[in-house]
Scaffold this motif. Sequence first.
Motif, PDB file in Angstrom:
ATOM      1  N   VAL A 575      41.330  98.278  47.506  1.00 14.20           N
ATOM      2  CA  VAL A 575      41.456  96.848  47.199  1.00 14.20           C
ATOM      3  C   VAL A 575      41.762  96.654  45.721  1.00 14.20           C
ATOM      4  O   VAL A 575      42.606  95.827  45.344  1.00 14.20           O
ATOM      5  CB  VAL A 575      40.175  96.092  47.605  1.00 14.20           C
ATOM      6  CG1 VAL A 575      40.274  94.616  47.220  1.00 14.20           C
ATOM      7  CG2 VAL A 575      39.926  96.225  49.102  1.00 14.20           C
ATOM      8  N   ARG A 576      41.093  97.430  44.875  1.00  5.51           N
ATOM      9  CA  ARG A 576      41.360  97.324  43.430  1.00  5.51           C
ATOM     10  C   ARG A 576      42.818  97.676  43.126  1.00  5.51           C
ATOM     11  O   ARG A 576      43.510  96.952  42.394  1.00  5.51           O
ATOM     12  CB  ARG A 576      40.425  98.253  42.645  1.00  5.51           C
ATOM     13  CG  ARG A 576      38.958  97.887  42.731  1.00  5.51           C
ATOM     14  CD  ARG A 576      38.138  98.580  41.650  1.00  5.51           C
ATOM     15  NE  ARG A 576      38.220 100.034  41.720  1.00  5.51           N
ATOM     16  CZ  ARG A 576      37.412 100.804  42.456  1.00  5.51           C
ATOM     17  NH1 ARG A 576      36.474 100.243  43.216  1.00  5.51           N
ATOM     18  NH2 ARG A 576      37.537 102.123  42.446  1.00  5.51           N
ATOM     19  N   ALA A 577      43.282  98.762  43.699  1.00  7.23           N
ATOM     20  CA  ALA A 577      44.665  99.189  43.446  1.00  7.23           C
ATOM     21  C   ALA A 577      45.653  98.153  43.952  1.00  7.23           C
ATOM     22  O   ALA A 577      46.676  97.872  43.297  1.00  7.23           O
ATOM     23  CB  ALA A 577      44.922 100.541  44.113  1.00  7.23           C
ATOM     24  N   GLY A 578      45.360  97.559  45.095  1.00  7.27           N
ATOM     25  CA  GLY A 578      46.258  96.542  45.649  1.00  7.27           C
ATOM     26  C   GLY A 578      46.341  95.314  44.770  1.00  7.27           C
ATOM     27  O   GLY A 578      47.434  94.764  44.560  1.00  7.27           O
ATOM     28  N   LEU A 579      45.216  94.882  44.239  1.00  9.28           N
ATOM     29  CA  LEU A 579      45.206  93.708  43.354  1.00  9.28           C
ATOM     30  C   LEU A 579      45.999  93.985  42.079  1.00  9.28           C
ATOM     31  O   LEU A 579      46.828  93.167  41.652  1.00  9.28           O
ATOM     32  CB  LEU A 579      43.759  93.326  43.038  1.00  9.28           C
ATOM     33  CG  LEU A 579      43.459  92.093  42.184  1.00  9.28           C
ATOM     34  CD1 LEU A 579      43.722  92.288  40.711  1.00  9.28           C
ATOM     35  CD2 LEU A 579      44.149  90.845  42.698  1.00  9.28           C
ATOM     36  N   LEU A 580      45.769  95.122  41.487  1.00  7.70           N
ATOM     37  CA  LEU A 580      46.468  95.442  40.230  1.00  7.70           C
ATOM     38  C   LEU A 580      47.967  95.588  40.457  1.00  7.70           C
ATOM     39  O   LEU A 580      48.780  95.164  39.619  1.00  7.70           O
ATOM     40  CB  LEU A 580      45.894  96.725  39.626  1.00  7.70           C
ATOM     41  CG  LEU A 580      44.434  96.626  39.141  1.00  7.70           C
ATOM     42  CD1 LEU A 580      43.941  97.979  38.663  1.00  7.70           C
ATOM     43  CD2 LEU A 580      44.284  95.576  38.044  1.00  7.70           C
ATOM     44  N   ALA A 581      48.357  96.165  41.601  1.00 11.19           N
ATOM     45  CA  ALA A 581      49.788  96.298  41.902  1.00 11.19           C
ATOM     46  C   ALA A 581      50.425  94.932  42.094  1.00 11.19           C
ATOM     47  O   ALA A 581      51.551  94.682  41.623  1.00 11.19           O
ATOM     48  CB  ALA A 581      49.977  97.155  43.153  1.00 11.19           C
TER      49      ALA A 581
END
Length: 727
Positions: A575-581
């Motif tokens: 989820v963190r990676a998706g938000l930052l992307a």
Amino acid sequence: MATVEEALALALDHHMAGRFAEADILYGRILDVDADNPHALHLHGVLCAQTGRLDEAVPLLRRAVRQNPLVPDFQVNLANAFRAAGQGADAVEAYRRAVMVAPERADAWNGLGLSMAGLGRGEEALRLYQRLLWLNSDDVEAWIEHGLRLRRAARHADSADAFRRAAALRPAQVEAHGNLALALRDLGQPDAALRHARAAVALAPERPDALYNLAAALETLDRPGEAVAALRRVVRVVPGDAEAWSFLGGMLRRTGRIAAGRDACDRAMALDPALLNALVNRAIVLQDFGAVEDGVRQNRRSAALAPARADLHSNLLLSLQYSDRVGPADLLAEHRAWDARHGRPWAPRPGWCHPNAPDPERRLRIGYVSADFGYHPVGYFLAPVLPAHDRAAVEVFCYSAKAREDGMTRRLRAAADQWRSILGMDDDAAAALVAADGIDILVDLAGHTSGNRLPLFARKPAPVQATWAGYVGTTGLSAMDALIACARHMPPGSEDTAVERVVRLPDDYVCVLPREQAPEVGPLPALANGFVTFGCFNNRIKLSGPVLALWARLLDRVPQARLLLKTHQFDDAGVRAGLLAEFAALGGDPARVDLSGSAPHFDFPAWYNRVDVALDPFPYSGGLTTLEALWMGVPVVTRGGGDRFCARHSVGHLTAAGLAALIAPTPDAYLDIAAGLAGDLPALAALRAGLRGRMSASPLCDGPRFARNLEAAYRDLWRDWCAAAPA
């Protein structure tokens, strides 16, 4: 040649020894010689049924019964064959004849009950099981079957008693303990449920249903990590169990492993593409990733697959509130569709009148209905109101569907005049309880959120019904008379977005009990950090693309500033990676974004001491999150306008706190306000230092003032009902 009797004895020996082919040949030869031999007909029919040849079994058993209708075995086995062949009506008649011939036969009564239940005659089946247990009160299997029937009829207390009796008769009976655990869970006794679930697993450590029940008990006690361990054992034993994979997905999500939860739900759907629980859980994890429209699609599919499930239809309505692709007219139409399917069919018959005395000035009985009487926004909104109610004007009843009580539950219970648990109670029984209590105004505190009891309101157990504080606009329910709001949440001209009459309170639509464990407001973080920290602690699903794009522009506008986002979904690396992307794709610099996951309930407010300015999302605004930020001295910048109730939460709260200057009419104005606060640190520090006192002195924290206004609204609704009541 052997006599018929000798041949029959030999055939029976083969039959009992499992040598079915030899027995089959001998039975056939006997019937060639003596075509009407009742015992050969009966035994051959039983053999055919055992070997799946029901089309041969039924005629043979019919002939046996015709030869001797007074033999109980003949009647029972014919009935069993009918039931196995799916001929329910014939089975019922055959079992009836069997119990007439042999009323002491428990298996005949049991079969009759099962057949009636299969035909949808559940109440008759329950009566038959009562008769069966009167005949044989030590029949453990009958007690379990009776308990299952009672549970399906939502008679949870009676169901628990039946399973408890079975467990007492046979303490080593796995099914008795496992089913008792489920019944106790239904009754809101999670600790007792866990004891019996553990007892079942101790008796059968690798039995999938026992492990599944253990996971269910642990879920209720909010111990998802232990539930995950139990469910992993289930899928190891039965890797093709789609329900277990789905349940595992939900529990993994609850432990913060959202990507793993999604993978488990995908596994469940690969095994069973139409599995409802998998669809529901997958919709939730998709929303955790911010995929609003994907979640809407999954919820729409769930509602279509189970059109009788009001809760699944409610899930769809709630998910639509987060979508900026759905306008007010569509939202209203979708809510009306819920009413057409799940509300109107339960309306009282035409001409029926409530017996409440239509005295416009008498003391009123007010009933509040919720599954969220606890540490939940509803609990914080209700806590200052219940003790402030004027007991000369109203008597307060709370109808709780909460499974686990906490400190807030106990506080609310102490502030109510009467407390009723409706957990596990079906809607008819709950409606009857409300009517028996003589409630004048019944108040919904959930709308279409989880655990709602809107089908109870559809039955119109009280003369006046209102929705307040727990949802974000219309319920769509034709049986709901009023939507309690304020002029900010439902501005003039918005009445056509609700089916209910809009009742506007003079201040905000709620007041709040600030967290008493909240720490003192700390100094402005920017003074020590050397940079401004913007923050948002709202759910990931609220962080829409337009929101992130606007915040990316804000960071460009305020060099060196950082953005702190905190929500439980950020426990998951995916989820963190998706938000930052997504933030990077919208032109933002992900290196300037800090992500933080969950925090213990009472530690959460302290995180605001790391934030200088809070940013409100849209189209679904912050509610309790905004109020907590203000209490911790953090100003909240919000978008004004908005086309739905939930878009105006912060507008209402900021207006009531005297902070209308933080409401931006346009996206550019939003940037101007946020950048302006960041550009004048002395003024921001002074604002921070005074915010808690300002909020404390405002209508947001004035429980008695709010209670008087709410009671005035109730009284107006009641007077209108009295004026319209038949003489």
